[in-house]
Design an enzyme around this catalytic site. Structure first.
Site, PDB file in Angstrom:
ATOM      1  N   MET A 190       0.838  -1.209   0.000  1.00  0.00           N
ATOM      2  CA  MET A 190       0.000   0.000   0.000  1.00  0.00           C
ATOM      3  C   MET A 190       0.870   1.256   0.000  1.00  0.00           C
ATOM      4  O   MET A 190       0.379   2.352   0.210  1.00  0.00           O
ATOM      5  CB  MET A 190      -0.911   0.002   1.222  1.00  0.00           C
ATOM      6  CG  MET A 190      -1.894  -1.165   1.203  1.00  0.00           C
ATOM      7  SD  MET A 190      -3.302  -0.907   2.269  1.00  0.00           S
ATOM      8  CE  MET A 190      -2.529  -0.746   3.858  1.00  0.00           C
ATOM      9  N   LEU A 199       6.871   2.866   1.708  1.00  0.00           N
ATOM     10  CA  LEU A 199       7.673   1.652   1.883  1.00  0.00           C
ATOM     11  C   LEU A 199       8.780   1.826   2.920  1.00  0.00           C
ATOM     12  O   LEU A 199       9.313   2.907   3.100  1.00  0.00           O
ATOM     13  CB  LEU A 199       8.274   1.247   0.537  1.00  0.00           C
ATOM     14  CG  LEU A 199       7.268   1.064  -0.605  1.00  0.00           C
ATOM     15  CD1 LEU A 199       7.974   0.598  -1.872  1.00  0.00           C
ATOM     16  CD2 LEU A 199       6.156   0.091  -0.236  1.00  0.00           C
ATOM     17  N   HIS A 239       9.062  -3.890   3.530  1.00  0.00           N
ATOM     18  CA  HIS A 239       8.694  -4.061   2.122  1.00  0.00           C
ATOM     19  C   HIS A 239       9.935  -4.393   1.286  1.00  0.00           C
ATOM     20  O   HIS A 239       9.888  -5.232   0.391  1.00  0.00           O
ATOM     21  CB  HIS A 239       8.072  -2.772   1.570  1.00  0.00           C
ATOM     22  CG  HIS A 239       6.836  -2.322   2.261  1.00  0.00           C
ATOM     23  ND1 HIS A 239       6.810  -1.239   3.106  1.00  0.00           N
ATOM     24  CD2 HIS A 239       5.561  -2.792   2.231  1.00  0.00           C
ATOM     25  CE1 HIS A 239       5.581  -1.054   3.560  1.00  0.00           C
ATOM     26  NE2 HIS A 239       4.798  -1.986   3.055  1.00  0.00           N
ATOM     27  N   ARG A 265       2.377   2.517   9.479  1.00  0.00           N
ATOM     28  CA  ARG A 265       1.561   3.199  10.493  1.00  0.00           C
ATOM     29  C   ARG A 265       2.400   3.699  11.680  1.00  0.00           C
ATOM     30  O   ARG A 265       1.892   4.492  12.471  1.00  0.00           O
ATOM     31  CB  ARG A 265       0.438   2.299  10.985  1.00  0.00           C
ATOM     32  CG  ARG A 265      -0.628   2.071   9.928  1.00  0.00           C
ATOM     33  CD  ARG A 265      -1.846   1.353  10.480  1.00  0.00           C
ATOM     34  NE  ARG A 265      -2.965   1.404   9.559  1.00  0.00           N
ATOM     35  CZ  ARG A 265      -3.318   0.416   8.721  1.00  0.00           C
ATOM     36  NH1 ARG A 265      -2.636  -0.703   8.694  1.00  0.00           N
ATOM     37  NH2 ARG A 265      -4.360   0.562   7.910  1.00  0.00           N
ATOM     38  N   GLN A 311     -10.246  -2.281   1.464  1.00  0.00           N
ATOM     39  CA  GLN A 311      -9.854  -3.023   2.667  1.00  0.00           C
ATOM     40  C   GLN A 311      -9.875  -2.167   3.928  1.00  0.00           C
ATOM     41  O   GLN A 311      -9.467  -2.611   4.990  1.00  0.00           O
ATOM     42  CB  GLN A 311      -8.496  -3.702   2.471  1.00  0.00           C
ATOM     43  CG  GLN A 311      -7.318  -2.777   2.382  1.00  0.00           C
ATOM     44  CD  GLN A 311      -6.071  -3.519   1.929  1.00  0.00           C
ATOM     45  OE1 GLN A 311      -5.949  -3.928   0.772  1.00  0.00           O
ATOM     46  NE2 GLN A 311      -5.119  -3.721   2.827  1.00  0.00           N
TER      47      GLN A 311
HETATM   48  P1  AMP Z   1       1.358  -3.028   3.457  1.00  0.00           P
HETATM   49  O1  AMP Z   1       1.964  -1.997   2.572  1.00  0.00           O
HETATM   50  O2  AMP Z   1       1.328  -2.655   4.886  1.00  0.00           O
HETATM   51  O3  AMP Z   1       0.055  -3.571   2.922  1.00  0.00           O
HETATM   52  O4  AMP Z   1       2.355  -4.265   3.397  1.00  0.00           O
HETATM   53  C1  AMP Z   1       2.704  -4.864   2.186  1.00  0.00           C
HETATM   54  C2  AMP Z   1       3.420  -6.168   2.465  1.00  0.00           C
HETATM   55  O5  AMP Z   1       4.582  -5.900   3.256  1.00  0.00           O
HETATM   56  C3  AMP Z   1       2.562  -7.143   3.262  1.00  0.00           C
HETATM   57  O6  AMP Z   1       2.760  -8.446   2.748  1.00  0.00           O
HETATM   58  C4  AMP Z   1       3.115  -7.022   4.657  1.00  0.00           C
HETATM   59  O7  AMP Z   1       2.959  -8.178   5.442  1.00  0.00           O
HETATM   60  C5  AMP Z   1       4.581  -6.758   4.368  1.00  0.00           C
HETATM   61  N1  AMP Z   1       5.201  -6.096   5.524  1.00  0.00           N
HETATM   62  C6  AMP Z   1       4.794  -4.962   6.148  1.00  0.00           C
HETATM   63  N2  AMP Z   1       5.567  -4.693   7.220  1.00  0.00           N
HETATM   64  C7  AMP Z   1       6.476  -5.704   7.281  1.00  0.00           C
HETATM   65  C8  AMP Z   1       7.551  -6.007   8.171  1.00  0.00           C
HETATM   66  N3  AMP Z   1       7.833  -5.241   9.218  1.00  0.00           N
HETATM   67  N4  AMP Z   1       8.271  -7.120   7.925  1.00  0.00           N
HETATM   68  C9  AMP Z   1       7.992  -7.923   6.875  1.00  0.00           C
HETATM   69  N5  AMP Z   1       6.992  -7.682   5.997  1.00  0.00           N
HETATM   70  C10 AMP Z   1       6.243  -6.596   6.188  1.00  0.00           C
END
Ligand code: AMP
Length: 281
Positions: A30, A33, A37, A186, A60
């Site tokens: 989302m 980054l 990510h 966040r 979502q």
């Molecule tokens: P998001 O942008 O929050 O939807 O996250 C995108 C992807 O990055 C999702 O598969 C998350 O599980 C992964 N992700 C987010 N934070 C972490 C983290 N601290 N460690 C590993 N993967 C992460």
């Protein structure tokens, strides 16, 4: 690295790669980054080409959630993607992904009923629908998801298997700040005081994990110790502290199968999650 905003541009580029016999990895995000990510992007470099989608998916988010305030910075995201080795960013607008007459959804049943599914009733429908769309648009060989969102990872694995999607789902470990806080877009919401308070999540997870690794099988005891740590912080308000079967996401009383111990905690107005899984029985 190329950045495109339309479905037709992605399809054109990926089709050419596939004609040349190349494999494609997809990292759905989302945006905003961070190193979490980037770890997924680096893992995806086992493919010949890596596509990162950056899409703040309205479907979502619940009506009272943080869609409007969610941090965005596409320039910064481009740098992070380039550093980590991505080849293509797909950053569509909501109008590109959802036409006016949109009415098709993907629902995964039992796995989405517990944990985050209780507090965020429409969340996983939004996730599964957008991930299915991204899979159909990018047609990757492999897709990468973080263990940080452990329920999401389990739901996506179930969905791909149930719906015969020919895509390998790869789970990647949680990336943390030096002091233990799981990295999250966040975290930028937190004030200095809240940032300190947020450490109770990783502290609780670490304590729980140590107890289980040392042979504790009684979930109530583990949950109670984790809860005590979080409740010791006045800025923290627990959404849930639960131990579930890793397979079904239903709560268990004894650890005699692979489990997920997951917490969701409000620090001020920011809802954060963390977890550990225990596979060795
Ligand atoms: P998001 O942008 O929050 O939807 O996250 C995108 C992807 O990055 C999702 O598969 C998350 O599980 C992964 N992700 C987010 N934070 C972490 C983290 N601290 N460690 C590993 N993967 C992460």
């Amino acid at each position: 690295m190329t950045v495109v905003n339309t479905i037709s541009e992605v399809r054109k580029i990926v089709k050419q790669w596939k004609r040349e016999g190349m494999t494609v990895g997809l990292v759905p995000t989302m945006g905003y980054l961070h190193e979490g990510h980037q770890s997924l992007i680096r893992a995806a470099c086992e493919n010949d080409k890596v596509v990162v989608s950056i899409f703040l998916n309205p479907m979502q988010f619940g009506p009272d959630e943080d869609l409007a305030s969610y941090p965005r910075d596409i320039q910064r995201d481009k740098t992070k993607c380039m550093e980590a080795g991505a080849d293509l960013i797909f950053a569509p607008d909501p109008e590109e992904m959802y036409c006016d007459n949109f009415q098709s959804y993907v629902d995964v049943d039992l796995l989405t009923k517990e944990l985050c599914g209780l507090t965020r009733p429409c969340h996983f429908r939004g996730v599964c629908t957008v991930v299915t769309k991204l899979f159909n648009i990018v047609t990757p060989d492999r897709a990468y998801f973080g263990q940080k969102d452990a329920q999401q990872l389990a739901v996506i694995k179930r969905m791909t298997e149930d719906l015969n999607m020919d895509i390998e789902i790869i789970g990647c470990p949680i990336v943390r700040e030096k002091d233990g806080l799981a990295k999250s877009s966040r975290n930028t919401y937190l004030s200095d005081e809240e940032r300190k308070a947020a450490l109770v999540l990783s502290q609780a997870v670490k304590l729980g994990e140590n107890m289980v690794n040392n042979g504790e099988k009684d979930c109530e005891k583990v949950i109670s110790a984790m809860t005590d740590i979080i409740n010791s912080e006045p800025l923290a308000r627990i959404d849930y502290v639960k131990i579930t079967s890793l397979l079904t996401m239903q709560q268990v009383k004894h650890i005699d199968e692979p489990v997920l111990a997951a917490v969701a905690v409000y620090i001020g107005r920011t809802r954060l999650i963390d977890n550990f899984s225990f596979n060795q029985i």
